[in-house]
Design a protein around this motif. Structure first.
Motif, short mmCIF file in Angstrom:
data_model
loop_
_atom_site.label_atom_id
_atom_site.label_comp_id
_atom_site.label_asym_id
_atom_site.label_seq_id
_atom_site.Cartn_x
_atom_site.Cartn_y
_atom_site.Cartn_z
N GLU A 1 0.83 -1.21 0.00
CA GLU A 1 0.00 0.00 0.00
C GLU A 1 0.86 1.26 0.00
O GLU A 1 1.84 1.35 0.74
N ASN B 1 -6.56 7.04 -0.39
CA ASN B 1 -7.39 8.16 -0.82
C ASN B 1 -7.75 8.98 0.39
O ASN B 1 -7.50 8.58 1.52
N ALA C 1 -13.50 -0.27 -1.23
CA ALA C 1 -14.66 0.60 -0.92
C ALA C 1 -14.66 0.95 0.56
O ALA C 1 -14.85 0.08 1.41
N LEU C 2 -14.45 2.22 0.86
CA LEU C 2 -14.31 2.67 2.25
C LEU C 2 -15.28 3.79 2.58
O LEU C 2 -15.67 4.57 1.69
N ARG C 3 -15.59 3.90 3.85
CA ARG C 3 -16.38 5.05 4.27
C ARG C 3 -15.51 6.29 4.36
O ARG C 3 -15.89 7.38 3.94
N GLY C 4 -14.30 6.13 4.90
CA GLY C 4 -13.43 7.28 5.15
C GLY C 4 -13.54 7.72 6.58
O GLY C 4 -14.52 7.40 7.27
N ASN D 1 -11.02 13.35 8.63
CA ASN D 1 -10.41 13.80 7.36
C ASN D 1 -11.22 14.90 6.70
O ASN D 1 -10.73 15.58 5.81
N TYR E 1 -22.34 4.52 5.08
CA TYR E 1 -21.45 3.40 5.35
C TYR E 1 -20.78 2.90 4.07
O TYR E 1 -21.32 3.05 2.97
N ALA E 2 -19.63 2.23 4.27
CA ALA E 2 -18.90 1.68 3.13
C ALA E 2 -19.73 0.67 2.35
O ALA E 2 -19.57 0.53 1.13
N HIS F 1 -13.77 -1.89 14.95
CA HIS F 1 -13.66 -0.49 14.53
C HIS F 1 -13.92 0.40 15.75
O HIS F 1 -14.85 0.15 16.52
N GLU G 1 -15.34 3.08 16.38
CA GLU G 1 -16.66 3.69 16.59
C GLU G 1 -17.75 2.67 16.92
O GLU G 1 -18.83 3.05 17.37
N THR H 1 -21.81 -5.86 16.69
CA THR H 1 -22.31 -4.85 15.74
C THR H 1 -21.35 -4.69 14.58
O THR H 1 -21.76 -4.57 13.42
N GLN I 1 -7.25 -3.91 9.13
CA GLN I 1 -6.45 -2.90 9.82
C GLN I 1 -5.19 -3.59 10.36
O GLN I 1 -5.21 -4.81 10.58
P1 FAD Z 1 -17.73 1.19 7.50
O1 FAD Z 1 -17.65 -0.22 7.04
O2 FAD Z 1 -18.86 2.01 6.96
O3 FAD Z 1 -17.78 1.18 9.09
C1 FAD Z 1 -17.70 2.39 9.83
C2 FAD Z 1 -18.40 2.21 11.17
O4 FAD Z 1 -19.81 2.10 10.96
C3 FAD Z 1 -17.99 0.95 11.93
O5 FAD Z 1 -17.96 1.26 13.29
C4 FAD Z 1 -19.09 -0.05 11.61
O6 FAD Z 1 -19.29 -1.00 12.64
C5 FAD Z 1 -20.29 0.87 11.48
N1 FAD Z 1 -21.28 0.37 10.53
C6 FAD Z 1 -21.08 0.03 9.25
N2 FAD Z 1 -22.22 -0.34 8.66
C7 FAD Z 1 -23.19 -0.25 9.60
C8 FAD Z 1 -24.56 -0.48 9.63
N3 FAD Z 1 -25.21 -0.91 8.53
N4 FAD Z 1 -25.25 -0.26 10.79
C9 FAD Z 1 -24.60 0.17 11.89
N5 FAD Z 1 -23.27 0.42 11.94
C10 FAD Z 1 -22.59 0.21 10.81
N6 FAD Z 1 -9.30 5.83 5.13
C11 FAD Z 1 -9.13 6.82 4.22
O7 FAD Z 1 -9.60 7.94 4.44
N7 FAD Z 1 -8.45 6.59 3.06
C12 FAD Z 1 -7.91 5.38 2.75
O8 FAD Z 1 -7.30 5.20 1.69
C13 FAD Z 1 -8.07 4.31 3.71
N8 FAD Z 1 -7.58 3.07 3.46
C14 FAD Z 1 -7.81 2.05 4.35
C15 FAD Z 1 -7.34 0.76 4.06
C16 FAD Z 1 -7.58 -0.30 4.93
C17 FAD Z 1 -7.09 -1.68 4.56
C18 FAD Z 1 -8.29 -0.06 6.16
C19 FAD Z 1 -8.52 -1.18 7.12
C20 FAD Z 1 -8.75 1.21 6.46
C21 FAD Z 1 -8.53 2.28 5.57
N9 FAD Z 1 -8.99 3.58 5.83
C22 FAD Z 1 -8.80 4.59 4.90
C23 FAD Z 1 -9.64 3.90 7.10
C24 FAD Z 1 -11.20 3.87 7.05
O9 FAD Z 1 -11.69 4.83 6.14
C25 FAD Z 1 -11.67 4.16 8.45
O10 FAD Z 1 -11.31 3.12 9.33
C26 FAD Z 1 -13.14 4.53 8.62
O11 FAD Z 1 -13.31 5.04 9.94
C27 FAD Z 1 -14.11 3.37 8.44
O12 FAD Z 1 -14.15 2.96 7.16
P2 FAD Z 1 -14.93 1.59 6.74
O13 FAD Z 1 -14.83 1.52 5.27
O14 FAD Z 1 -14.45 0.47 7.54
O15 FAD Z 1 -16.42 2.01 7.19
#
Ligand code: FAD
Length: 284
Positions: free
Chosen positions: A17, A49, A105-108, A112, A124-125, A149, A151, A157, A176
Motif C-alpha cells: 500500500e 485516498n 470501498a471505504l467510508r473514510g 479527514n 457506510y462503506a 472499529h 466507533e 455490531t 487494519q
Molecule cells: P464502515 O464499514 O462504513 O464502518 C464504519 C463504522 O460504521 C464501523 O464502526 C461499523 O461498525 C459501522 N457500521 C457500518 N455499517 C453499519 C450499519 N449498517 N449499521 C450500523 N453500523 C454500521 N481511510 C481513508 O480515508 N483513506 C484510505 O485510503 C483508507 N484506506 C484504508 C485501508 C484499509 C485496509 C483499512 C482497514 C482502512 C482504511 N482507511 C482509509 C480507514 C477507514 O476509512 C476508516 O477506518 C473509517 O473510519 C471506516 O471505514 P470503513 O470503510 O471500515 O467504514
C-alpha cells in the motif's frame, strides 16, 4: 488481473500500500520505491485516498500512471462520505477508462473531512460497495478491524456491519494493522461464524520509528504488546537496530499468519521499501 480471480489461484498473495505524494520530490521518490518493490513481484499495489476535495482524482491519476508505466495491478482506495453518488459514479468511470479493475470501498474517516461538510449521501462503506457492484466490472474490497472499529459499540455490531458489507458487494476484506496475530485469528473465526465467506487478507505494518509507534497506536486504536513498546523505545535513537527489530517481529507475524491459513499479506509500506523487502525475503 482482478484480485478476486487471483484469490482463486494457488499461492499466497502479497500486496503493497502507498499513499499519493504531496510534492514533486516525493513523487519521484515514490516512483523509485514502487519500482524497487516491483522487483518482488507483488500481486497488486494499492493507492490510498482521502475524503477531501480533489484527493480522489490524485488517487485515480496515480493508479492509472502506475498501471500504465510500471505494468502493475492496482487497487484504488475510494472513500464515500465526502462525495455525492454522482461524484462516485464519475470517479468510478475514470478508473474504468484507466483499466483499474480493483477498488477498496471505504467510508473514510470523519476527521479527514473536518471543515468540509460530508455530503450525507453515503453513510457506510457497504452503500459504496453496493453502488460499485451495481456499476459492474470491479473486484471490490472492504476494510475489516481485528480489534473492532473504534466507533462500533461492540464486536457483534461491527461483525454484522462486515457481513452487510460483503453481502452488499465486497468480494474480499483487508484488515487494519495489528501486532498480535490472535486478533486476526479470532476476527476470522467471528466473521466465519457470522456467515462471512469472503477471503480476509491481514494488513501488516512494520514500525520503523518511535514517532510512528505513538501516532499509530492512537490513530488506529490498536493494542501495542509490551515487547513492541520495549523494542521500539530501546532502539528509538538507533534506526538500523530498530529496523532490524521491527522486520524480525513482522516476519514472525507474517510467517504464522500464512502458516495458519491467511490468504496472503497486505503491507502498509508508508511509501518506503526497505522493511517490506526484508520481510518478504525472510518469509518467501
Ligand atoms: P464502515 O464499514 O462504513 O464502518 C464504519 C463504522 O460504521 C464501523 O464502526 C461499523 O461498525 C459501522 N457500521 C457500518 N455499517 C453499519 C450499519 N449498517 N449499521 C450500523 N453500523 C454500521 N481511510 C481513508 O480515508 N483513506 C484510505 O485510503 C483508507 N484506506 C484504508 C485501508 C484499509 C485496509 C483499512 C482497514 C482502512 C482504511 N482507511 C482509509 C480507514 C477507514 O476509512 C476508516 O477506518 C473509517 O473510519 C471506516 O471505514 P470503513 O470503510 O471500515 O467504514
Amino acid at each position: 488481473m482482478k484480485i478476486t480471480e487471483r484469490l482463486k489461484r494457488p499461492g499466497k498473495l502479497f500486496s503493497f500500500e502507498f499513499y499519493p505524494p504531496k510534492t514533486e520530490a516525493d513523487s519521484e521518490k515514490l516512483f523509485e520505491t514502487v519500482k524497487e518493490l516491483k522487483a518482488l513481484d507483488p500481486d497488486f499495489i494499492s493507492i490510498t485516498n482521502s475524503s477531501t476535495g480533489a484527493a480522489p482524482y490524485r488517487t485515480v491519476a496515480l493508479s492509472g500512471v502506475i498501471k500504465e508505466k510500471l505494468g502493475l495491478e492496482v487497487m484504488a482506495h475510494l472513500t464515500c462520505i465526502g462525495h455525492s453518488r454522482e461524484e462516485i459514479k464519475a470517479i468510478a468511470g475514470r478508473l474504468k477508462i484507466l483499466g483499474i479493475e480493483n477498488v477498496l470501498a471505504l467510508r473514510g474517516d470523519i476527521h479527514n473531512i473536518e471543515g468540509i461538510p460530508p455530503k450525507r449521501e453515503y453513510r457506510y462503506a457497504s452503500e459504496l460497495a453496493a453502488d460499485l457492484k451495481a456499476l459492474g466490472g470491479f473486484s471490490i474490497g472492504g476494510a475489516g478491524y481485528p480489534e473492532k472499529h473504534p466507533e462500533a459499540a461492540d464486536f457483534e455490531t461491527d461483525i454484522k456491519a462486515l457481513k452487510t458489507k460483503t453481502e452488499a458487494g465486497a468480494d474480499f476484506i483487508i484488515t487494519q494493522l495489528f501486532f498480535e496475530n490472535r486478533f486476526y485469528f479470532e476476527f476470522v473465526e467471528k466473521a466465519r461464524k457470522a456467515g462471512v465467506a469472503a477471503p480476509i487478507i491481514p494488513g501488516l505494518m512494520p514500525l520503523t520509528s518511535y514517532k510512528q509507534l505513538q501516532n499509530f497506536s492512537k490513530l488506529f486504536s490498536v493494542f501495542l504488546p509490551r515487547v513492541i513498546k520495549d523494542g521500539v523505545e530501546k532502539y528509538a535513537d538507533d534506526k538500523e537496530s530498530l529496523l532490524k527489530f521491527s522486520v524480525e517481529y513482522a516476519s514472525r507475524q507474517a510467517e504464522e499468519l500464512l502458516k495458519r491459513g491467511a490468504p496472503g499479506i497486505h503491507f502498509y509500506t508508508l511509501n518506503r521499501s526497505k522493511a517490506t523487502k526484508e520481510i518478504l525475503k525472510n518469509i518467501r
